[in-house]
Write an enzyme that holds these catalytic residues in place. Structure first.
Site, PDB file in Angstrom:
ATOM      1  N   ASP A   1       0.864  -1.184   0.000  1.00 34.82           N
ATOM      2  CA  ASP A   1       0.000   0.000   0.000  1.00 34.82           C
ATOM      3  C   ASP A   1       0.901   1.235   0.000  1.00 34.82           C
ATOM      4  O   ASP A   1       1.768   1.381   0.884  1.00 34.82           O
ATOM      5  CB  ASP A   1      -0.913   0.002   1.225  1.00 34.82           C
ATOM      6  CG  ASP A   1      -1.854   1.192   1.231  1.00 34.82           C
ATOM      7  OD1 ASP A   1      -2.901   1.125   0.552  1.00 34.82           O
ATOM      8  OD2 ASP A   1      -1.530   2.198   1.908  1.00 34.82           O
ATOM      9  N   LEU A   2       0.744   2.126  -0.985  1.00 31.99           N
ATOM     10  CA  LEU A   2       1.599   3.312  -1.062  1.00 31.99           C
ATOM     11  C   LEU A   2       1.341   4.244   0.114  1.00 31.99           C
ATOM     12  O   LEU A   2       0.180   4.473   0.495  1.00 31.99           O
ATOM     13  CB  LEU A   2       1.353   4.055  -2.374  1.00 31.99           C
ATOM     14  CG  LEU A   2       1.734   3.302  -3.665  1.00 31.99           C
ATOM     15  CD1 LEU A   2       1.516   4.202  -4.870  1.00 31.99           C
ATOM     16  CD2 LEU A   2       3.169   2.826  -3.614  1.00 31.99           C
TER      17      LEU A   2
ATOM     18  N   GLY B   1      -6.978   1.656  -5.482  1.00 36.96           N
ATOM     19  CA  GLY B   1      -6.380   2.880  -5.983  1.00 36.96           C
ATOM     20  C   GLY B   1      -4.875   2.896  -5.874  1.00 36.96           C
ATOM     21  O   GLY B   1      -4.170   3.134  -6.864  1.00 36.96           O
ATOM     22  N   ASP B   2      -4.338   2.654  -4.660  1.00 36.72           N
ATOM     23  CA  ASP B   2      -2.883   2.652  -4.473  1.00 36.72           C
ATOM     24  C   ASP B   2      -2.421   1.372  -3.808  1.00 36.72           C
ATOM     25  O   ASP B   2      -1.415   1.333  -3.122  1.00 36.72           O
ATOM     26  CB  ASP B   2      -2.451   3.862  -3.642  1.00 36.72           C
ATOM     27  CG  ASP B   2      -3.111   3.883  -2.261  1.00 36.72           C
ATOM     28  OD1 ASP B   2      -4.022   3.053  -2.021  1.00 36.72           O
ATOM     29  OD2 ASP B   2      -2.717   4.704  -1.421  1.00 36.72           O
ATOM     30  N   GLU B   3      -3.180   0.277  -4.032  1.00 36.57           N
ATOM     31  CA  GLU B   3      -2.860  -1.012  -3.432  1.00 36.57           C
ATOM     32  C   GLU B   3      -2.450  -2.002  -4.527  1.00 36.57           C
ATOM     33  O   GLU B   3      -3.120  -2.131  -5.553  1.00 36.57           O
ATOM     34  CB  GLU B   3      -4.064  -1.576  -2.680  1.00 36.57           C
ATOM     35  CG  GLU B   3      -4.469  -0.757  -1.467  1.00 36.57           C
ATOM     36  CD  GLU B   3      -5.677  -1.320  -0.763  1.00 36.57           C
ATOM     37  OE1 GLU B   3      -5.793  -1.123   0.459  1.00 36.57           O
ATOM     38  OE2 GLU B   3      -6.521  -1.950  -1.448  1.00 36.57           O
TER      39      GLU B   3
END
Length: 542
Positions: free
Chosen positions: A412-413, A454-456
């Site tokens: 995760d970001l 989304g950012d995973e």
């Protein structure tokens, strides 16, 4: 065979008398020893049995499936003097009847055939229409006028014999065949006495419909006592109708192959082309007589030649096959061709050749690949989408080929939302694309990278030997991210992520549990590091 007639003549008389007494309304026919019907003895008319008219033999009265039993019974009657069998009449195929054969040659010079059966005589009439003859003999004088004609002419052409005597036979011939009839007659006139000439002609029935005859004219014009031509006229309408049906079917198939957008070829048992339409000639650049395998494989992509060769060889052993191959089309690049191969066999099952249909499916293949990519990959990053990632995990856990185990690495970001807020979504998309490229470059060859949010991101790797091996893969992924850089509006964005790892040995675990374990491990790391971790960007010049 010691005795051709095992039953004594007086006993045969008794057999016949019993049949007449038991079946007074049965049908009867006089039969010569050649098996054909002949003139009825006058004495039989007084028995009350109903004469069979218009047929030439018993075979003309029964269904085709019963021909063999009739022949066997006839042979038995010739040997033993009497025989019988169960039959199905063409006039009443749904009922059973019995045929009796009794040899009364000692009394009348003929055998008698008797057909009986419950209810048959009450409502069944064996008329010439039901058993139409196929042959008629006509005698003509040197100028082709009819002098004599057999009674079979009535059921065949609708004319009574006396109506045709004195008439010219050319008037019976279809106008379209009259020239051929004249040519055949003139050819026959030039032959030696006793010779014959044969010709096939359409004749006109009295009601106007066409009847095909094979006419054999026997030349006896040099006979000093009776100069004449004897014409044997055989009705071949069924044969010509069958030929016309075949011709029409062949024309239909040929026209179809000319209009449908497929390359269609037929090959013989040796693989040589026996038919091809224009599309096929253009596609494989071959002609009739060429070897199809050689022509097709010459233009096939090398990687597909073995499969194509095996399919062509297999169909000539009876194995139907469908496959696709790459075809090099000069000036058009590589085209994808779908080949449908179907074996042709004779009645015994022996392969006589094959039909090959070739269709250009390049656009279909491109569309199929495009739809597959859309259904499999995330459009922005090129990673597997959520559904494809879960499917890859399921495949790894349920693989039939045994391997060490499966690792799931959840990333995760960190601080991704501030990047979107400060630099805009285009910058965020650019960062996500760089992250995906870095992760795909670092994941082992047995693994895939999926974007599930989304950012995973999730990496699924198979043949991972244990938890330590899985952790090393996770470290490699983080190292790849730390080396990534994205320049946006004078700033250098450095992606950072929290990571969680889960591992399951081969044959254990399930997709949901493994994904949940990796997700929980990632969030545990995120909570531990929390706000102490720097943002996912470094200002320019830092």
């Amino acid at each position: 065979m010691a005795d051709k007639q095992m039953i004594k003549p007086e006993d045969l008389d008794a057999v016949f008398a019993t049949l007449v007494a038991q079946q007074p309304d049965a049908f009867v026919a006089a039969i010569g020893r050649n098996g054909l019907f002949t003139a009825m003895p006058p004495e039989i008319a007084g028995t009350g049995l109903r004469p069979i008219e218009g047929a030439s033999s018993m075979l003309g009265l029964v269904v085709t499936d019963d021909h063999r039993v009739v022949i066997d019974t006839w042979s038995q009657a010739l040997v033993e003097g009497a025989a019988s069998c169960v039959i199905h009449l063409t006039a009443a195929p749904d009922r059973t009847a019995r045929m009796h054969l009794v040899d009364l040659s000692h009394r009348y010079g003929v055998l008698l055939g008797i057909i009986s059966g419950s209810g048959l005589a009450a409502d069944l009439t064996l008329t010439p229409e039901l058993v139409r003859p196929r042959m008629v003999t006509m005698v003509k004088n040197p100028t082709s006028l009819v002098t004599e004609v057999g009674p079979e002419i009535l059921p065949l052409l609708g004319w009574a014999p006396d109506e045709l005597v004195g008439q010219r036979t050319l008037e019976l011939v279809h106008p379209g065949d009259q020239q051929r009839a004249i040519a055949s007659w003139m050819d026959m006139l030039g032959t030696p006495n006793g010779s014959a000439r044969r010709v096939r002609l359409r004749h006109l029935h009295r009601d106007g419909h066409t009847v095909w005859f094979e006419v054999t004219n026997h030349n006896h014009l040099a006979d000093p006592d009776s100069p004449r031509v004897v014409a044997e006229m055989l009705d071949i309408s069924d044969e010509m109708a069958a030929q016309e049906a075949v011709r029409a079917a062949e024309q239909l198939m040929r026209r179809l192959t000319e209009t449908i957008p497929l390359a269609i070829l037929q090959v013989g048992p040796d693989g040589a082309i026996t038919f091809l339409n224009e599309q096929a000639a253009r596609l494989v650049r071959a002609q009739i007589g060429d070897d199809l395998a050689a022509a097709l494989l010459e233009l096939a992509e090398p990687v597909d030649r073995r499969q194509a060769g095996a399919a062509l060889e297999g169909v000539l052993t009876g194995k139907d096959t469908d496959f696709e191959y790459g075809h090099r089309e000069p000036g058009a690049g590589i085209r994808r061709i779908r080949a449908n191969l179907r074996a042709l066999t004779d009645d015994s099952g022996a392969v006589t050749g094959a039909i090959v249909c070739l269709a250009d499916v390049t656009e279909e293949v491109l569309l199929r690949e495009r739809l597959w990519r859309q259904a499999t990959f995330d459009e922005l990053t090129g990673c597997h989408n959520r559904a494809a990632t879960v499917a890859a995990l399921e495949d790894s856990l349920g693989a039939s080929d045994r391997h060490a185990g499966t690792a799931v690495i959840f990333l995760d970001l960190n601080s991704f939302k501030p990047i979107n807020d400060r630099y805009g979504h285009a910058a965020g998309d650019l960062l996500l694309s760089q992250v995906a490229t870095s992760l795909r470059g670092a994941v082992p060859s047995t693994g895939i990278v999926g974007r599930i949010g989304g950012d995973e991101f999730v990496a699924v790797c198979r043949d991972v030997t244990g938890r330590e091996h899985a952790d090393r893969i996770g470290a490699d992924l983080l190292a790849a991210l730390s080396a990534a850089r994205v320049r946006v509006d004078g700033a250098t964005l450095v992606p950072q992520a929290s990571l969680g790892v889960a591992w399951s040995p081969y044959g254990e675990g399930n997709p949901d549990e493994l994904m949940a374990q990796a997700d929980a491990a990632m969030y545990a790391v995120k909570r531990t590091r929390g706000a102490s971790r720097p943002a996912a960007l470094t200002p320019a010049g830092a």
